[in-house]
Design a protein around this motif. Structure first.
Motif, PDB file in Angstrom:
ATOM      1  N   VAL A   1       0.848  -1.200   0.000  1.00 42.44           N
ATOM      2  CA  VAL A   1       0.000   0.000   0.000  1.00 42.44           C
ATOM      3  C   VAL A   1       0.884   1.251   0.000  1.00 42.44           C
ATOM      4  CG1 VAL A   1      -1.618   1.377   1.374  1.00 42.44           C
ATOM      5  CG2 VAL A   1      -1.998  -1.075   1.088  1.00 42.44           C
ATOM      6  N   GLY A   2       1.916   1.238   0.842  1.00 40.72           N
ATOM      7  CA  GLY A   2       2.795   2.396   0.946  1.00 40.72           C
ATOM      8  C   GLY A   2       3.511   2.719  -0.347  1.00 40.72           C
TER       9      GLY A   2
ATOM     10  N   SER B   1      -7.033  -3.250  -3.639  1.00 35.73           N
ATOM     11  CA  SER B   1      -8.408  -3.345  -3.156  1.00 35.73           C
ATOM     12  C   SER B   1      -8.617  -2.480  -1.916  1.00 35.73           C
ATOM     13  CB  SER B   1      -8.755  -4.808  -2.838  1.00 35.73           C
ATOM     14  OG  SER B   1      -8.644  -5.612  -3.989  1.00 35.73           O
ATOM     15  N   VAL B   2      -7.642  -2.529  -1.017  1.00 36.39           N
ATOM     16  CA  VAL B   2      -7.712  -1.709   0.201  1.00 36.39           C
ATOM     17  C   VAL B   2      -7.795  -0.230  -0.157  1.00 36.39           C
ATOM     18  CG1 VAL B   2      -6.375  -0.904   2.196  1.00 36.39           C
ATOM     19  CG2 VAL B   2      -6.604  -3.358   1.739  1.00 36.39           C
ATOM     20  N   LEU B   3      -6.984   0.202  -1.123  1.00 43.23           N
ATOM     21  CA  LEU B   3      -6.980   1.615  -1.514  1.00 43.23           C
ATOM     22  C   LEU B   3      -8.288   2.009  -2.201  1.00 43.23           C
ATOM     23  CD1 LEU B   3      -3.300   1.988  -2.761  1.00 43.23           C
ATOM     24  CD2 LEU B   3      -4.329   3.065  -0.758  1.00 43.23           C
TER      25      LEU B   3
ATOM     26  N   PHE C   1     -10.584   5.037  -0.630  1.00 39.44           N
ATOM     27  CA  PHE C   1     -10.880   6.288  -1.327  1.00 39.44           C
ATOM     28  C   PHE C   1     -12.365   6.473  -1.615  1.00 39.44           C
ATOM     29  CE2 PHE C   1      -6.341   5.872  -3.088  1.00 39.44           C
ATOM     30  CZ  PHE C   1      -5.830   6.624  -2.044  1.00 39.44           C
ATOM     31  N   SER C   2     -13.124   5.393  -1.568  1.00 41.90           N
ATOM     32  CA  SER C   2     -14.553   5.497  -1.882  1.00 41.90           C
ATOM     33  C   SER C   2     -15.451   5.288  -0.666  1.00 41.90           C
ATOM     34  CB  SER C   2     -14.924   4.478  -2.965  1.00 41.90           C
ATOM     35  OG  SER C   2     -14.676   3.151  -2.522  1.00 41.90           O
TER      36      SER C   2
ATOM     37  N   TRP D   1      -9.407   2.803 -12.070  1.00 42.48           N
ATOM     38  CA  TRP D   1      -8.050   3.347 -11.867  1.00 42.48           C
ATOM     39  C   TRP D   1      -7.076   2.227 -11.530  1.00 42.48           C
ATOM     40  CZ3 TRP D   1      -5.767   2.950  -6.935  1.00 42.48           C
ATOM     41  CH2 TRP D   1      -4.472   3.484  -6.843  1.00 42.48           C
ATOM     42  N   ALA D   2      -7.455   1.348 -10.594  1.00 44.68           N
ATOM     43  CA  ALA D   2      -6.576   0.255 -10.185  1.00 44.68           C
ATOM     44  C   ALA D   2      -6.302  -0.694 -11.342  1.00 44.68           C
ATOM     45  CB  ALA D   2      -7.201  -0.505  -9.015  1.00 44.68           C
ATOM     46  N   SER D   3      -7.292  -0.913 -12.170  1.00 48.37           N
ATOM     47  CA  SER D   3      -7.123  -1.776 -13.340  1.00 48.37           C
ATOM     48  C   SER D   3      -6.169  -1.148 -14.350  1.00 48.37           C
ATOM     49  CB  SER D   3      -8.482  -2.046 -13.990  1.00 48.37           C
ATOM     50  OG  SER D   3      -8.339  -2.855 -15.142  1.00 48.37           O
ATOM     51  N   ASN D   4      -6.249   0.176 -14.498  1.00 50.13           N
ATOM     52  CA  ASN D   4      -5.408   0.878 -15.465  1.00 50.13           C
ATOM     53  C   ASN D   4      -3.930   0.888 -15.066  1.00 50.13           C
ATOM     54  OD1 ASN D   4      -7.512   1.506 -17.190  1.00 50.13           O
ATOM     55  ND2 ASN D   4      -7.946   3.469 -16.204  1.00 50.13           N
TER      56      ASN D   4
END
Length: 278
Positions: free
Chosen positions: A173-174, A216-218, A222-223, A236-239
């Motif tokens: 994550v970091g 997934s955590v991010l 954010f949502s 975004w994560a997929s991109n």
């Protein structure tokens, strides 16, 4: 090495090289899985003790995550070291393992001892010197015989063969946050979600890569105040990765189902994590 994160637009300079750091984390994860994949994680009683100690003594829960994985390795290697095991010092794998735990064989004192040992080793590895505090010395005096603790710690390290290189979801994550210049304003939220993942390691750590768990955590973080934006963050994560929208969505839904009781709100999540009914 096949990169799961596309690093064309990440920060890469003299101070921070995303590609090299991410490659190192992936190598640590690969080695960890190769050596520990089949070992049992500690049961929920042990994990609860670890989190309770961390909360009581203001220890960062990253050390709890680390100690859970140390205990996993200890449980897996215990049988191989049984001949050298001192009687009545540490719990047997049949008592600690979540797969074979029974209330009739519970030894609360020993469970507390092994939890203290694993957490203190984790703290020292992360340069948190809990062992130098008066609180720690008081615990040692209360739950260990004179000069016993050091022997227990050495025996613990001997059983795990001093293999202490452990990857953590928080590391992934970091690096994603730093590499993509993301905001850290919701740090408490994503740290709490990671805590929940480690509270149920069999549900998450054994089944998915740490990269998809971190993404997934991010996305959830954010949502969380606007669940309608979740699909935007999944895209975004997929991109930025090699994961499809569908694979990310499945993993995120699994976390939401288990950690948020199917309702993605902080209130529900806190009730699940700490039992707060406020």
């Amino acid at each position: 090495m096949n990169f799961e994160i596309i690093n064309d637009f990440t920060q890469n300079n003299m101070e921070f090289n995303f590609k090299e750091y991410y490659q190192l984390l992936k190598l640590k994860e690969e080695n960890w899985r190769n050596y520990n994949q089949l070992y049992p994680f500690p049961n929920e009683i042990i994990i609860s003790i670890l989190f309770s100690l961390a909360r009581k003594y203001n220890i960062c829960t990253k050390n709890v995550h680390y100690s859970i994985c140390l205990l996993q390795r200890y449980l897996g290697l215990f049988e191989f070291n049984k001949k050298n095991q001192s009687p009545n010092k540490l719990l047997s794998s049949s008592t600690l393992s979540s797969s074979s735990y029974s209330s009739s064989s519970l030894k609360e004192l020993n469970e507390f001892q092994i939890s203290i040992c694993a957490l203190n080793i984790s703290c020292k590895l992360n340069q948190v010197y809990w062992c130098k505090t008066l609180e720690f010395k008081s615990i040692i005096n209360s739950y260990f015989e004179k000069d016993e603790y050091l022997k227990v710690e050495i025996e613990f390290l001997s059983i795990i063969r001093f293999h202490i290189s452990i990857p953590l979801i928080s590391d992934f994550v970091g690096i994603i946050i730093d590499g993509f210049y993301l905001s850290k304003t919701q740090e408490l939220t994503y740290k709490s979600i990671i805590d929940f993942i480690y509270f149920k390691p069999n549900e998450f750590l054994c089944k998915q890569s740490f990269t998809i768990l971190a993404l997934s955590v991010l996305c959830i973080t954010f949502s969380i105040h606007d669940p309608s934006s979740l699909n935007f963050y999944i895209k975004w994560a997929s991109n930025i990765s090699n994961y499809t929208f569908q694979s990310l969505q499945i993993q995120i839904n699994n976390i939401i189902k288990i950690a948020f009781n199917d309702k993605m709100t902080l209130k529900i999540f806190n009730e699940q994590l700490w039992g707060n009914k406020k």
